[in-house]
Design a protein around this motif. Structure first.
Motif, PDB file in Angstrom:
ATOM      1  N   SER A 116       0.833  -1.203   0.000  1.00  0.00           N
ATOM      2  CA  SER A 116       0.000   0.000   0.000  1.00  0.00           C
ATOM      3  C   SER A 116       0.868   1.252   0.000  1.00  0.00           C
ATOM      4  O   SER A 116       2.018   1.235   0.459  1.00  0.00           O
ATOM      5  N   PRO A 117       0.328   2.375  -0.516  1.00  0.00           N
ATOM      6  CA  PRO A 117       1.075   3.645  -0.437  1.00  0.00           C
ATOM      7  C   PRO A 117       1.433   4.003   1.003  1.00  0.00           C
ATOM      8  O   PRO A 117       2.510   4.566   1.252  1.00  0.00           O
ATOM      9  N   VAL A 169      -4.859  -1.822  -7.532  1.00  0.00           N
ATOM     10  CA  VAL A 169      -3.830  -1.001  -8.179  1.00  0.00           C
ATOM     11  C   VAL A 169      -4.479   0.157  -8.916  1.00  0.00           C
ATOM     12  O   VAL A 169      -4.017   1.305  -8.827  1.00  0.00           O
ATOM     13  N   ARG A 170      -5.553  -0.122  -9.668  1.00  0.00           N
ATOM     14  CA  ARG A 170      -6.240   0.950 -10.408  1.00  0.00           C
ATOM     15  C   ARG A 170      -6.797   2.004  -9.466  1.00  0.00           C
ATOM     16  O   ARG A 170      -6.816   3.193  -9.785  1.00  0.00           O
ATOM     17  N   ALA A 171      -7.258   1.580  -8.287  1.00  0.00           N
ATOM     18  CA  ALA A 171      -7.841   2.521  -7.328  1.00  0.00           C
ATOM     19  C   ALA A 171      -6.785   3.249  -6.498  1.00  0.00           C
ATOM     20  O   ALA A 171      -7.131   4.110  -5.685  1.00  0.00           O
ATOM     21  N   GLY A 172      -5.522   2.924  -6.697  1.00  0.00           N
ATOM     22  CA  GLY A 172      -4.459   3.579  -5.944  1.00  0.00           C
ATOM     23  C   GLY A 172      -4.275   3.030  -4.545  1.00  0.00           C
ATOM     24  O   GLY A 172      -3.542   3.615  -3.747  1.00  0.00           O
ATOM     25  N   LYS A 173      -4.902   1.908  -4.241  1.00  0.00           N
ATOM     26  CA  LYS A 173      -4.766   1.308  -2.904  1.00  0.00           C
ATOM     27  C   LYS A 173      -3.525   0.419  -2.798  1.00  0.00           C
ATOM     28  O   LYS A 173      -3.075   0.108  -1.701  1.00  0.00           O
ATOM     29  N   VAL A 205       0.429  -0.711  -4.843  1.00  0.00           N
ATOM     30  CA  VAL A 205       1.491  -0.321  -5.774  1.00  0.00           C
ATOM     31  C   VAL A 205       2.309  -1.563  -6.122  1.00  0.00           C
ATOM     32  O   VAL A 205       2.660  -2.362  -5.244  1.00  0.00           O
ATOM     33  N   HIS A 206       2.607  -1.736  -7.420  1.00  0.00           N
ATOM     34  CA  HIS A 206       3.472  -2.832  -7.855  1.00  0.00           C
ATOM     35  C   HIS A 206       4.924  -2.567  -7.456  1.00  0.00           C
ATOM     36  O   HIS A 206       5.399  -1.430  -7.552  1.00  0.00           O
ATOM     37  N   ARG A 247       2.255   0.483 -19.090  1.00  0.00           N
ATOM     38  CA  ARG A 247       3.320   0.528 -18.080  1.00  0.00           C
ATOM     39  C   ARG A 247       4.681   0.763 -18.702  1.00  0.00           C
ATOM     40  O   ARG A 247       5.514   1.510 -18.193  1.00  0.00           O
TER      41      ARG A 247
END
Length: 323
Positions: free
Chosen positions: A177-178, A258-262, A264-265, A316
């Motif tokens: 997560s961020p 990932v799309r929702a910003g919750k 990170v790869h 990407r």
């Protein structure tokens, strides 16, 4: 000690002929209905009477009547034979059209990824099929447990099963997560995982699964450590979103986060590719129409997944070049 026994052969031989004669009170009319000769009907009834050890009909030149034994046999044989015919019709119907109860054994992680978006449309398309989904992380014997099929990641499908791909191959990727990365540096190499909290998965065998990576074409496994051990992927996903640690999970499972910003790869260059999700079933059984309908429906609905993934990969790569 095993007892010797003999399976009775032809227990129903002549029963249909008897019932037809009893209904018409005529050997000739019974023969016409069944499409055989009167002598064939007479022979079938004689064989039945010999096997039973009792005369069933009173025959004269003018009429055919039932003996007492025939009356009693008729009262029991008629409903039993009708039930047997009905049972055959039910079985034949299930073998000719998509209908009946479709029982699937699936891991809980597959339900939101693959099944939830499909079940509603499948049930609408095939109203005569009832779908039962039993979630389990155990690799159960689907035949012994009465399931029509199972769904698993390709590497967990037993070798003696027929396997049908439901998705293209996809990556197993590491995400965090961020919030987790707000206090830590992102790992750039697999060796950096020693400094990170890694969420682990205990397999059905009881062993802790190592994290798998692809290092320049070489498969490697790393024993990681961290604060949480889960028994399924959804638990690991939820913990990763909450910032408990890093998790290595199937890419389709984390795509929404990932799309929702919750999420990170990280370590994308080391992500291994696994065969994908497969539906499997015993090879010695004919595919029933209900199962064939499900296979075709799922494959038609997931056909666009590979194209979407290719587009995501291209975006990407373009983003990395711009960076």
């Amino acid at each position: 000690m095993k007892q010797n026994f003999t399976v009775r052969q032809g227990a129903l031989d002549g029963v249909e002929a008897f019932l037809c004669v009893a209904r018409h009170r005529s050997f000739r009319k019974a023969a016409a209905e069944l499409g055989v000769t009167p002598s064939a009907i007479s022979q079938a009834v004689r064989v039945l009477e010999t096997r039973l050890g009792a005369a069933l009909f009173i025959r004269t030149t003018r009429s055919v009547g039932l003996t007492e034994a025939g009356e009693r046999f008729l009262s029991r044989a008629k409903p039993a034979f009708e039930e047997l015919v009905a049972a055959g019709e039910v079985a034949r119907g299930l073998g000719q059209r998509p209908a009946g109860l479709l029982r699937l054994s699936v891991p809980r992680a597959v339900v939101p990824i693959l099944l939830e978006p499909l079940i509603a449309s499948f049930c609408q398309a095939y109203p005569e099929i009832e779908v039962e989904i039993a979630t389990s992380k155990e690799l159960i014997d689907i035949g012994a447990e009465g399931f029509d099929a199972g769904i698993r990641l390709g590497q967990f499908v037993p070798a003696d099963m027929v396997a049908v791909p439901l998705t293209p191959p996809f990556r197993f990727i590491v995400v965090g997560s961020p919030g987790y990365f707000a206090e830590r540096c992102r790992p750039m190499h697999t060796d950096d995982l020693r400094q990170h909290a890694c969420l682990r998965w205990r397999q059905s065998s009881g062993a802790l699964a190592p994290w798998s990576f692809n290092d320049n074409g070489h498969a490697i496994e790393i024993a990681v450590s961290g604060p949480l051990i889960a028994h399924d992927f959804p638990t690991m996903l939820g913990a990763a979103i909450e910032g408990v640690g890093l998790a290595q999970l199937p890419e389709p499972m984390v795509a929404e986060g990932v799309r929702a910003g919750k999420l990170v790869h990280v370590l994308e260059a080391y992500a291994p590719v696994i065969p994908g999700v497969f539906l499997y079933f015993p090879g010695h059984r004919q595919i029933m129409p209900k199962l064939r309908a499900f296979i075709d429906h799922v494959k038609s609905r997931t056909a666009g997944y590979g194209k979407v993934r290719a587009q995501d990969d291209a975006r990407r790569v373009a983003a990395r070049k711009r960076g």
